[in-house]
Design a protein around this motif. Structure first.
Motif, PDB file in Angstrom:
ATOM      1  N   HIS A 591       1.245  -1.153  -0.227  1.00 28.93           N
ATOM      2  CA  HIS A 591      -0.355   0.014  -0.166  1.00 28.93           C
ATOM      3  C   HIS A 591       0.919   1.267   0.400  1.00 28.93           C
ATOM      4  N   ARG A 592       1.990   1.280   0.100  1.00 31.96           N
ATOM      5  CA  ARG A 592       2.615   1.994   0.237  1.00 31.96           C
ATOM      6  C   ARG A 592       3.126   2.749  -0.763  1.00 31.96           C
ATOM      7  N   TYR A 593       3.441   1.892  -1.955  1.00 30.09           N
ATOM      8  CA  TYR A 593       4.031   2.112  -2.894  1.00 30.09           C
ATOM      9  C   TYR A 593       2.557   2.070  -4.579  1.00 30.09           C
ATOM     10  N   VAL A 594       2.250   0.893  -4.439  1.00 30.77           N
ATOM     11  CA  VAL A 594       1.082   0.617  -5.095  1.00 30.77           C
ATOM     12  C   VAL A 594      -0.332   0.983  -4.946  1.00 30.77           C
ATOM     13  N   ASP A 595      -0.930   1.426  -5.995  1.00 24.05           N
ATOM     14  CA  ASP A 595      -2.520   1.908  -5.983  1.00 24.05           C
ATOM     15  C   ASP A 595      -3.302   0.972  -6.153  1.00 24.05           C
ATOM     16  N   LEU A 596      -2.940   0.372  -7.351  1.00 24.68           N
ATOM     17  CA  LEU A 596      -4.012  -1.079  -7.429  1.00 24.68           C
ATOM     18  C   LEU A 596      -2.845  -2.255  -8.338  1.00 24.68           C
ATOM     19  N   LEU A 597      -3.557  -3.140  -8.096  1.00 26.63           N
ATOM     20  CA  LEU A 597      -2.487  -4.473  -9.158  1.00 26.63           C
ATOM     21  C   LEU A 597      -3.574  -4.965 -10.007  1.00 26.63           C
ATOM     22  N   VAL A 598      -2.415  -5.595 -10.645  1.00 29.06           N
ATOM     23  CA  VAL A 598      -2.753  -6.304 -11.903  1.00 29.06           C
ATOM     24  C   VAL A 598      -3.304  -7.874 -11.753  1.00 29.06           C
ATOM     25  N   ARG A 599      -4.314  -7.691 -12.444  1.00 27.27           N
ATOM     26  CA  ARG A 599      -4.244  -9.431 -12.097  1.00 27.27           C
ATOM     27  C   ARG A 599      -5.643  -9.727 -13.600  1.00 27.27           C
ATOM     28  N   GLY A 600      -4.775 -10.161 -14.904  1.00 27.48           N
ATOM     29  CA  GLY A 600      -5.686 -10.986 -15.798  1.00 27.48           C
ATOM     30  C   GLY A 600      -5.945  -9.363 -16.358  1.00 27.48           C
ATOM     31  N   ASP A 601      -6.812  -9.086 -16.778  1.00 23.65           N
ATOM     32  CA  ASP A 601      -7.510  -7.742 -17.358  1.00 23.65           C
ATOM     33  C   ASP A 601      -8.118  -6.998 -16.000  1.00 23.65           C
ATOM     34  N   SER A 602      -8.179  -6.961 -15.122  1.00 20.48           N
ATOM     35  CA  SER A 602      -8.757  -6.449 -14.093  1.00 20.48           C
ATOM     36  C   SER A 602      -7.543  -5.543 -13.962  1.00 20.48           C
ATOM     37  N   TRP A 603      -8.040  -4.155 -12.918  1.00 26.62           N
ATOM     38  CA  TRP A 603      -6.866  -3.831 -11.972  1.00 26.62           C
ATOM     39  C   TRP A 603      -7.594  -3.978 -10.726  1.00 26.62           C
ATOM     40  N   VAL A 604      -7.350  -4.211  -9.552  1.00 27.86           N
ATOM     41  CA  VAL A 604      -7.694  -4.741  -8.159  1.00 27.86           C
ATOM     42  C   VAL A 604      -6.849  -3.961  -7.492  1.00 27.86           C
ATOM     43  N   LEU A 605      -7.394  -3.777  -5.904  1.00 27.23           N
ATOM     44  CA  LEU A 605      -7.541  -2.985  -4.967  1.00 27.23           C
ATOM     45  C   LEU A 605      -6.336  -4.091  -4.533  1.00 27.23           C
ATOM     46  N   PRO A 606      -5.678  -3.854  -3.681  1.00 30.46           N
ATOM     47  CA  PRO A 606      -3.712  -4.281  -2.977  1.00 30.46           C
ATOM     48  C   PRO A 606      -4.551  -5.559  -2.301  1.00 30.46           C
ATOM     49  N   PHE A 607      -5.088  -5.120  -1.351  1.00 33.27           N
ATOM     50  CA  PHE A 607      -5.042  -6.206  -1.026  1.00 33.27           C
ATOM     51  C   PHE A 607      -7.427  -6.809  -0.555  1.00 33.27           C
ATOM     52  N   ALA A 608      -7.169  -7.214  -1.986  1.00 37.05           N
ATOM     53  CA  ALA A 608      -8.869  -7.426  -2.246  1.00 37.05           C
ATOM     54  C   ALA A 608      -8.820  -8.359  -3.267  1.00 37.05           C
ATOM     55  N   ASP A 609     -10.018  -9.267  -3.074  1.00 38.10           N
ATOM     56  CA  ASP A 609     -10.059 -10.522  -4.360  1.00 38.10           C
ATOM     57  C   ASP A 609     -10.514  -9.886  -5.486  1.00 38.10           C
ATOM     58  N   ALA A 610      -9.498 -10.501  -6.583  1.00 32.79           N
ATOM     59  CA  ALA A 610      -9.466  -9.836  -7.527  1.00 32.79           C
ATOM     60  C   ALA A 610     -10.948 -10.088  -8.113  1.00 32.79           C
ATOM     61  N   ALA A 611     -11.700 -10.903  -8.099  1.00 27.06           N
ATOM     62  CA  ALA A 611     -12.946 -11.920  -8.575  1.00 27.06           C
ATOM     63  C   ALA A 611     -13.968 -10.142  -8.239  1.00 27.06           C
ATOM     64  N   GLY A 612     -13.898  -9.889  -6.850  1.00 28.82           N
ATOM     65  CA  GLY A 612     -15.175  -9.238  -6.892  1.00 28.82           C
ATOM     66  C   GLY A 612     -14.623  -7.782  -5.872  1.00 28.82           C
ATOM     67  N   HIS A 613     -13.791  -7.381  -6.293  1.00 26.48           N
ATOM     68  CA  HIS A 613     -13.085  -6.133  -6.769  1.00 26.48           C
ATOM     69  C   HIS A 613     -12.069  -4.875  -7.140  1.00 26.48           C
ATOM     70  N   ALA A 614     -12.913  -5.987  -8.890  1.00 29.53           N
ATOM     71  CA  ALA A 614     -12.467  -4.582  -9.889  1.00 29.53           C
ATOM     72  C   ALA A 614     -12.574  -3.753 -10.122  1.00 29.53           C
ATOM     73  N   LEU A 615     -11.664  -2.523  -9.403  1.00 26.15           N
ATOM     74  CA  LEU A 615     -12.106  -1.348  -9.850  1.00 26.15           C
ATOM     75  C   LEU A 615     -11.674  -1.082 -11.645  1.00 26.15           C
ATOM     76  N   ALA A 616     -11.353  -1.292 -12.232  1.00 25.27           N
ATOM     77  CA  ALA A 616     -11.333  -1.566 -14.020  1.00 25.27           C
ATOM     78  C   ALA A 616     -10.688  -2.932 -14.316  1.00 25.27           C
ATOM     79  N   SER A 617     -11.282  -2.611 -15.844  1.00 24.14           N
ATOM     80  CA  SER A 617     -11.122  -3.920 -16.773  1.00 24.14           C
ATOM     81  C   SER A 617     -11.089  -4.053 -18.015  1.00 24.14           C
TER      82      SER A 617
END
Length: 675
Positions: A591-617
């Motif tokens: 959380h001190r370096y990254v706003d979002l993580l790339v997981r497949g075709d989604s951008w997700v919150l650092p501590f979130a489950d990619a399936a349920g918390h995609a902020l962008a696709s």
């Protein structure tokens, strides 16, 4: 000064003999004895206190919640132990008043109307709740019998009837009642608390005590809003302590006036503060009493939204607890300090001992810790943020937080442009205009251009050509190989320039694997630190300002490691504080370096489950037709004013560490300051 009554009944002031009885109780309370006279209870019961909430048609006084609180506070102001000893009776009576018509309700309402006092106990030494109650109601002998041990039994030694929580043979929770003098019931006087010592809160031992089957009720007979009522009565005790504190402060000033011909101004100011605190606490209690009465009416009427109204009232009680506790404890603390303002140690000690000033603080502290405020604050947060009606178990809270995050997400569409298409867009303004027209009036998207080694275009240039054509869209530079970005200083300057051109509508996407290395970490760290070295707010906004910028705010980062850099950057910081950083690498302290993580075709919150918390696709376009098709598939949307990408995604800025050795670029008072 006498407080105005909450309700119209005004039981404490209008009932014959009650004002005199309360004065007698008040005088006796100065002794702070470990036990109260039984006559105080019987006389209050005879005056109707125990049946205030029972309808008139059933032998009661027909008072509302405010009438009850008014009477309860009056008793607590006379002696807080006495009021708290009635708490179990008040809660039990309220449960029966709200119960549906039937034999169980008739039995208990008639007992209360006849003057019976109810005590009992729920809490056990190892906690209380369905999973830990050890008290058992067994019918093995053919007759229901209670066996167990209750840790708190407030008011039981002064009561006629006792109610206890227990588990029956089927493993179901029940409420069982029996007479105080029943065989097998032992009430121990072993309460060792340092305050509220006369509440008869010792242990109860139940050894096969016989229970009438008609006095056994299901656990579900508790009414909506029970947790609020449990705390409401404790707040009534506290408000009574506050009023007693004010009355005792007045007595103290009267003694000082008689001895000195007047009181020092600091003593009078202290009294004023105590009076204000007590009045504020009482006002808060009146408001939550009003909300609790509204909830009661909704419950009795069977309103469809009664549960929600009751929950609102409970939440209001918990909110008031945090305030009332602090107010009453402060008032009691100030009361003890007043005599010290006389600068006479002997007189100070005599006044403190003669009026037993310490008892208010002790009693307030004890009542305040009965249900810790910290737990209530957590309950408020759980309810308001995550729709949890109680303090949740860790797994339950985790699920609720995940749901709250998911409910608050409006996913952003990311359109990825490959190298060939990016080159065509850059080279042909007519195609750019066609694409811009296609996206106009559609839901805003983020367009990502990926840097590729050997490519004939520059992603930053491609973005710059689209900024004015798509003034509300967002943009990103995608980096497949962090090593291609060069020195972090050049990378930071490139990003910062786009941030200024776009008004904070850009992101940097690093998608080159999932393994963290020290060199990559250093590159990211230095770039991010550089991006905040020249705060934008340091620039003078007025044309007549004497200097271009307040340069003392510009910082050196003095970074060491793989990329030693002094800094600062020669471009002001981003309008969104820091550009949004998206990475495929989950760094340590992510959380001190990254706003979002790339997981497949989604951008997700650092501590979130990619399936349920995609902020962008992401969607990829490889030609103009594909890009136009994506635009056509987007829903129509009104044109919006531009906003930063961080605002759109509702992201806080990363909490960057301050690097060791960081310092001001221009020292205050130097020749170059405010240049």
């Amino acid at each position: 000064m006498t407080s105005r009554p909450f309700g119209s009944l005004d039981w404490a002031r209008r009932t014959p003999g009650v004002p005199e009885l309360l004065d007698e109780i008040r005088q006796a309370s100065i002794a702070d004895a470990p036990e109260l006279p039984k006559s105080f209870f019987t006389r209050l019961a005879a005056a109707g206190f125990g049946r205030i909430r029972v309808p008139v048609a059933e032998g009661g006084l027909g008072g509302d919640v405010l009438d009850l609180l008014d009477a309860f506070v009056a008793i607590a102001a006379a002696d807080s132990n006495l009021a708290q000893s009635w708490r179990t009776h008040v809660l039990a009576t309220e449960r029966h008043v709200k119960s549906p018509a039937g034999p169980l309700r008739d039995r208990w309402i008639s007992r209360v109307a006849a003057g019976a006092i109810i005590g009992g106990g729920w809490t056990e030494a190892d906690g209380s709740g369905p999973s830990v109650f050890t008290t058992r109601l067994s019918t093995e002998t053919g007759v229901p019998r209670l066996t167990g041990r209750k840790f708190y039994s407030t008011g039981s030694r002064y009561a006629d009837w006792l109610e206890y929580s227990a588990v029956d043979d089927a493993g179901e929770l029940v409420i069982a009642a029996l007479k105080t003098d029943a065989a097998g019931v032992t009430l121990l006087d072993d309460w060792t608390g340092f305050g509220q010592r006369a509440t008869a809160s010792g242990t109860t031992v139940l050894d096969g005590a016989e229970v009438d089957p008609g006095d056994v009720a299901p656990w579900g007979t508790q009414h909506l809003g029970t947790p609020g009522w449990q705390q409401l009565m404790l707040l009534g005790v506290l408000v009574g302590i506050g009023e007693a504190t004010r009355a005792t402060a007045a007595d103290l000033i009267d003694l000082i006036d008689r001895a000195h011909g007047g009181s020092p101004i600091l003593v009078l100011e202290g009294y004023g503060r105590i009076s204000a605190l007590a009045a504020s606490a009482r006002s808060s209690l009146g408001e939550i009493g009003r909300l609790t009465e509204i909830a009661h009416q909704a419950i009795m009427a069977g309103d469809a939204d009664a549960e929600d109204i009751a929950d609102d009232a409970v939440n209001a009680v918990f909110q008031a607890q945090a305030v009332i506790v602090e107010q009453v404890i402060e008032a009691a603390d100030r009361l003890m300090a007043l005599p010290a303002l006389l600068d006479d140690p002997a007189e100070t000690q005599n006044l403190r001992l003669g009026l037993r000033l310490d008892r208010f603080w002790r009693n307030a502290q004890t009542v305040s810790t009965h249900n810790p405020v910290l737990h209530r604050l957590r309950a408020i947060a759980d309810r308001e943020m995550y729709a949890i009606d109680r303090i949740a178990e860790p797994a339950e809270r985790e699920a609720a937080v995940a749901q709250a995050i998911a409910d608050g997400i409006r996913p952003l569409t990311v359109v990825r442009i490959d190298a060939a298409l990016a080159g065509r867009l850059t080279a042909d303004p007519r195609v750019l205009d066609e694409v811009a027209a296609a996206f106009h009036g559609r839901e805003q998207v983020l367009i990502q251009f990926d840097d590729e080694k050997g490519s004939y275009f520059d992603a930053a240039v491609a973005i710059a050509t689209l900024l004015h054509r798509l003034p509300t869209a967002w943009f990103a530079i995608g980096t497949r190989d962090l090593g291609d970005t060069g020195h972090p200083y050049n990378l930071a300057r490139r990003i910062a320039s786009l941030e200024q051109l776009s008004g904070g509508r850009t992101a940097w996407v690093l998608a080159d694997g999932d393994v963290e290395t020290d060199a990559e970490r250093d590159r990211i760290r230095v770039a991010q630190q550089l991006l905040r070295t020249w705060p934008q707010e340091s620039i003078a906004a007025r044309h007549d300002a004497p200097h271009f910028a307040q340069t003392e705010q510009i910082r050196r980062i003095n970074a060491e490691g793989a990329y030693p850099t002094a800094g600062p950057l020669n471009v002001p910081s981003s309008p969104q504080h820091l550009p949004v950083f998206v990475s495929s690498r989950s760094f340590h302290d992510v959380h001190r370096y990254v706003d979002l993580l790339v997981r497949g075709d989604s951008w997700v919150l650092p501590f979130a489950d990619a399936a349920g918390h995609a902020l962008a696709s992401s969607r990829t376009a490889s030609d103009v037709e594909g890009l136009l098709a994506i635009a056509a598939s987007l829903p129509s949307a009104p044109e919006r004013t531009p906003q930063t990408l961080r605002e759109r995604l509702r992201l806080p800025a990363p909490a960057l560490y301050e690097l060791p050795g960081a310092s001001a670029r221009f020292e205050r008072g130097s020749d170059t300051e405010a240049s």
